[in-house]
Design a protein around this motif. Structure first.
Motif, PDB file in Angstrom:
ATOM      1  N   UNK A 102       0.893  -1.136   0.046  1.00 56.02           N
ATOM      2  CA  UNK A 102      -0.128  -0.133  -0.301  1.00 56.02           C
ATOM      3  C   UNK A 102       0.886   1.129   0.093  1.00 56.02           C
ATOM      4  N   UNK A 103       2.147   1.225   0.407  1.00 53.35           N
ATOM      5  CA  UNK A 103       2.701   2.411   0.520  1.00 53.35           C
ATOM      6  C   UNK A 103       3.112   2.826  -0.870  1.00 53.35           C
ATOM      7  N   UNK A 104       3.153   1.940  -1.734  1.00 54.01           N
ATOM      8  CA  UNK A 104       3.423   2.257  -3.005  1.00 54.01           C
ATOM      9  C   UNK A 104       2.153   2.501  -4.022  1.00 54.01           C
ATOM     10  N   UNK A 105       0.901   2.692  -3.314  1.00 52.41           N
ATOM     11  CA  UNK A 105      -0.378   2.716  -3.883  1.00 52.41           C
ATOM     12  C   UNK A 105      -0.813   4.512  -3.710  1.00 52.41           C
ATOM     13  N   UNK A 106      -0.885   4.893  -4.954  1.00 50.72           N
ATOM     14  CA  UNK A 106      -1.453   6.215  -4.979  1.00 50.72           C
ATOM     15  C   UNK A 106      -2.649   6.440  -5.912  1.00 50.72           C
ATOM     16  N   UNK A 107      -3.599   6.214  -5.224  1.00 49.32           N
ATOM     17  CA  UNK A 107      -4.911   6.118  -5.976  1.00 49.32           C
ATOM     18  C   UNK A 107      -5.332   7.562  -6.505  1.00 49.32           C
ATOM     19  N   UNK A 108      -4.986   8.587  -5.893  1.00 49.15           N
ATOM     20  CA  UNK A 108      -5.409  10.009  -6.516  1.00 49.15           C
ATOM     21  C   UNK A 108      -4.255  10.579  -7.677  1.00 49.15           C
TER      22      UNK A 108
END
Length: 178
Positions: A102-108
């Motif tokens: 998740x630390x590399x997850x940028x949904x915006x």
């Protein structure tokens, strides 16, 4: 034209990178990543899987308000669900080794490219997750709207029908789905 509405949004990337209200330090983040890397190797060599975070299973006098709110939903008949073959002890708990993804997850990232589709962000005025809806709203291109529900926390907007702004949803989609 298509329209998009979000309710009680959570940016899991930011929540894991920064924690709520940006309370996680860089040193703490690096420690989590190091522990996860070590855990990946443990699991690769058939060691025991470690689970992290998620919703508490018991409340006591030291349980923080966010955990109390999630417990009220995820650990009661109101919202508890255990998939077939699963364990109620593991629901809502990601593994330590996978949670750091998740630390590399940028949904915006690139949210502005959704434009010109109208976007409605709905959050509660008492929602600990309000920062995520406000951030998404700030990044989104027009047309957009941020609607804040009085007296609502994060999980209230899952199922508390007296708080869910059905009139707002109806008017938004009536206007924008033509």
């Amino acid at each position: 034209m298509k329209a998009i509405a979000t309710v009680s949004m959570y940016d899991m990337g930011a929540a894991n990178r920064n924690a709520l209200n940006h309370s996680l330090t860089l040193e703490q983040r690096k420690k989590i990543q190091e522990e996860a890397a070590e855990q990946r190797y443990v699991e690769f060599t058939d060691g025991e899987t470690k689970y992290t975070s998620g919703t508490v299973h018991k409340l006591d006098e030291n349980t923080d308000p966010i955990q109390r709110e999630f417990y009220d939903f995820y650990r009661t008949p109101r919202g508890e669900y255990t998939p077939k073959g699963g364990s109620p002890e593991l629901t809502t708990h990601p593994t330590l080794s996978s949670n750091v993804k998740f630390m590399n997850f940028y949904p915006f990232n690139d949210i502005e490219t959704i434009s010109p589709r109208p976007m409605l962000f709905i959050t509660g005025d008492k929602a600990h997750s309000r920062e995520f809806s406000e951030d998404a709203y700030k990044r989104a291109a027009e047309p957009k709207e941020l609607y804040i529900v009085p007296k609502a926390g994060h999980v209230d907007l899952y199922d508390r029908v007296e708080l869910i702004p059905f009139n707002k949803l109806t008017s938004f989609f009536t206007e924008h789905l033509k």
